[in-house]
Write a protein that holds these residues in place. Structure first.
Motif, PDB file in Angstrom:
ATOM      1  N   SER A   1       0.850  -1.187   0.000  1.00 43.93           N
ATOM      2  CA  SER A   1       0.000   0.000   0.000  1.00 43.93           C
ATOM      3  C   SER A   1       0.883   1.234   0.000  1.00 43.93           C
ATOM      4  CB  SER A   1      -0.906   0.017   1.235  1.00 43.93           C
ATOM      5  OG  SER A   1      -0.137   0.206   2.410  1.00 43.93           O
ATOM      6  N   VAL A   2       0.297   2.365  -0.406  1.00 48.44           N
ATOM      7  CA  VAL A   2       1.037   3.627  -0.405  1.00 48.44           C
ATOM      8  C   VAL A   2       1.481   3.980   1.007  1.00 48.44           C
ATOM      9  CG1 VAL A   2       0.827   6.118  -0.767  1.00 48.44           C
ATOM     10  CG2 VAL A   2      -0.060   4.539  -2.484  1.00 48.44           C
ATOM     11  N   GLU A   3       0.571   3.843   1.974  1.00 42.53           N
ATOM     12  CA  GLU A   3       0.884   4.230   3.349  1.00 42.53           C
ATOM     13  C   GLU A   3       2.045   3.418   3.910  1.00 42.53           C
ATOM     14  OE1 GLU A   3      -2.096   3.544   2.201  1.00 42.53           O
ATOM     15  OE2 GLU A   3      -3.235   5.408   2.413  1.00 42.53           O
ATOM     16  N   GLU A   4       1.978   2.109   3.738  1.00 42.45           N
ATOM     17  CA  GLU A   4       3.028   1.237   4.271  1.00 42.45           C
ATOM     18  C   GLU A   4       4.357   1.490   3.582  1.00 42.45           C
ATOM     19  OE1 GLU A   4       4.111  -3.510   4.201  1.00 42.45           O
ATOM     20  OE2 GLU A   4       2.003  -2.922   4.367  1.00 42.45           O
ATOM     21  N   THR A   5       4.317   1.659   2.264  1.00 43.97           N
ATOM     22  CA  THR A   5       5.550   1.878   1.509  1.00 43.97           C
ATOM     23  C   THR A   5       6.205   3.196   1.887  1.00 43.97           C
ATOM     24  OG1 THR A   5       4.661   0.592  -0.344  1.00 43.97           O
ATOM     25  CG2 THR A   5       6.528   2.035  -0.805  1.00 43.97           C
ATOM     26  N   VAL A   6       5.406   4.255   2.013  1.00 42.22           N
ATOM     27  CA  VAL A   6       5.942   5.560   2.411  1.00 42.22           C
ATOM     28  C   VAL A   6       6.596   5.466   3.782  1.00 42.22           C
ATOM     29  CG1 VAL A   6       5.295   7.890   3.155  1.00 42.22           C
ATOM     30  CG2 VAL A   6       4.449   6.988   0.978  1.00 42.22           C
ATOM     31  N   ASP A   7       5.918   4.845   4.732  1.00 43.10           N
ATOM     32  CA  ASP A   7       6.476   4.728   6.084  1.00 43.10           C
ATOM     33  C   ASP A   7       7.777   3.931   6.083  1.00 43.10           C
ATOM     34  OD1 ASP A   7       4.523   6.243   7.286  1.00 43.10           O
ATOM     35  OD2 ASP A   7       3.273   4.536   7.847  1.00 43.10           O
ATOM     36  N   ASP A   8       7.800   2.808   5.363  1.00 43.53           N
ATOM     37  CA  ASP A   8       9.007   1.983   5.311  1.00 43.53           C
ATOM     38  C   ASP A   8      10.170   2.750   4.690  1.00 43.53           C
ATOM     39  OD1 ASP A   8       7.649  -0.116   6.442  1.00 43.53           O
ATOM     40  OD2 ASP A   8       7.396  -1.254   4.587  1.00 43.53           O
ATOM     41  N   TYR A   9       9.895   3.437   3.593  1.00 39.65           N
ATOM     42  CA  TYR A   9      10.950   4.163   2.874  1.00 39.65           C
ATOM     43  C   TYR A   9      11.481   5.309   3.726  1.00 39.65           C
ATOM     44  CZ  TYR A   9      13.382   6.080  -1.220  1.00 39.65           C
ATOM     45  OH  TYR A   9      14.347   6.525  -2.097  1.00 39.65           O
ATOM     46  N   VAL A  10      10.579   6.085   4.298  1.00 37.79           N
ATOM     47  CA  VAL A  10      11.005   7.236   5.100  1.00 37.79           C
ATOM     48  C   VAL A  10      11.788   6.779   6.327  1.00 37.79           C
ATOM     49  CG1 VAL A  10      10.194   9.150   6.536  1.00 37.79           C
ATOM     50  CG2 VAL A  10       9.200   8.778   4.273  1.00 37.79           C
ATOM     51  N   ASP A  11      11.303   5.755   7.017  1.00 39.66           N
ATOM     52  CA  ASP A  11      12.031   5.238   8.185  1.00 39.66           C
ATOM     53  C   ASP A  11      13.446   4.816   7.800  1.00 39.66           C
ATOM     54  OD1 ASP A  11       9.873   5.638   9.851  1.00 39.66           O
ATOM     55  OD2 ASP A  11       9.165   3.562   9.742  1.00 39.66           O
ATOM     56  N   LEU A  12      13.571   4.197   6.639  1.00 40.09           N
ATOM     57  CA  LEU A  12      14.871   3.699   6.193  1.00 40.09           C
ATOM     58  C   LEU A  12      15.848   4.837   5.905  1.00 40.09           C
ATOM     59  CD1 LEU A  12      16.504   1.152   5.355  1.00 40.09           C
ATOM     60  CD2 LEU A  12      15.644   1.529   3.035  1.00 40.09           C
TER      61      LEU A  12
END
Length: 208
Positions: free
Chosen positions: A181-192
């Motif tokens: 999902s967009v939400e999960e992907t954004v959170d994962d990418y930003v955290d990384l």
């Protein structure tokens, strides 16, 4: 002990993440970099993803006491000439920006995996004919393997300081694997990328 716990927590997060830092480069002339005002730019034709990504990074910078602005004031989706970009850069410097954080997807691939996952050792087959019988669709069934996407992305940090050379400070190369999902992907990418920039001393760590 605190650092050890943080390391284990970080490893756990990365193992559960759809984003994987493949490599990153830091300008060897820079030890520590402190941004004062950051423009956050996400280049994508998915407006919802762009908004969520830029807003999340803006929130993270602000929580560290750093002024951060999303790109909508300066960039629409119209194609820019080199002259346009030079004018925008001049406007950014005049408006007090010293840093641009620029993210984009640069390509994609497909990989394949078994449609049925492997059994664990307790549930594995103990007999050759049973195991062969269960897996012989490898020969005959084109759907035995399923494909999944991998998106190759990059995030670059540029200094546009008025008193220094305008140069690349850092670049991270990230693979986003089979996003849900967009939400999960954004959170994962930003955290990384936040973690990577903190480790490279390009971003102040949040106080616990």
């Amino acid at each position: 002990m605190k650092n050890i716990l943080r390391l284990f927590f970080t490893i756990f997060l990365m193992s559960c993440s759809s984003a994987d830092l493949i490599n990153n480069w830091k300008n060897p002339d820079i030890d520590v970099y402190e941004a004062n005002k950051v423009l956050i730019v996400a280049m994508t034709n998915n407006e919802a993803a762009r908004e969520k990504f830029e807003n999340r990074l803006q929130k993270e910078y602000k929580s560290r006491g750093i002024e951060a602005i999303t790109s909508y004031k300066y960039f629409d989706n119209e194609k820019k000439t080199e002259e346009d970009l030079l004018d925008i850069e001049k406007s950014l410097v005049a408006d007090g920006f010293d840093t641009i954080l620029f993210s984009k997807v640069v390509g994609s691939d497909s990989e394949y995996r078994l449609a049925n996952t492997y059994k664990d050792i307790e549930g594995t087959y103990r007999d050759f004919k049973e195991e062969y019988f269960m897996y012989q669709d490898i020969y005959y069934n084109p759907e035995y393997y399923e494909s999944y996407p991998i998106y190759h992305a990059e995030t670059s940090m540029y200094c546009i300081c008025d008193t220094e050379d305008r140069r690349l400070i850092w670049k991270g190369f990230v693979d986003v694997v089979d996003p849900n999902s967009v939400e999960e992907t954004v959170d994962d990418y930003v955290d990384l990328i936040l973690f990577a920039m903190e480790e490279q001393e390009l971003l102040t760590k949040k106080k616990d």
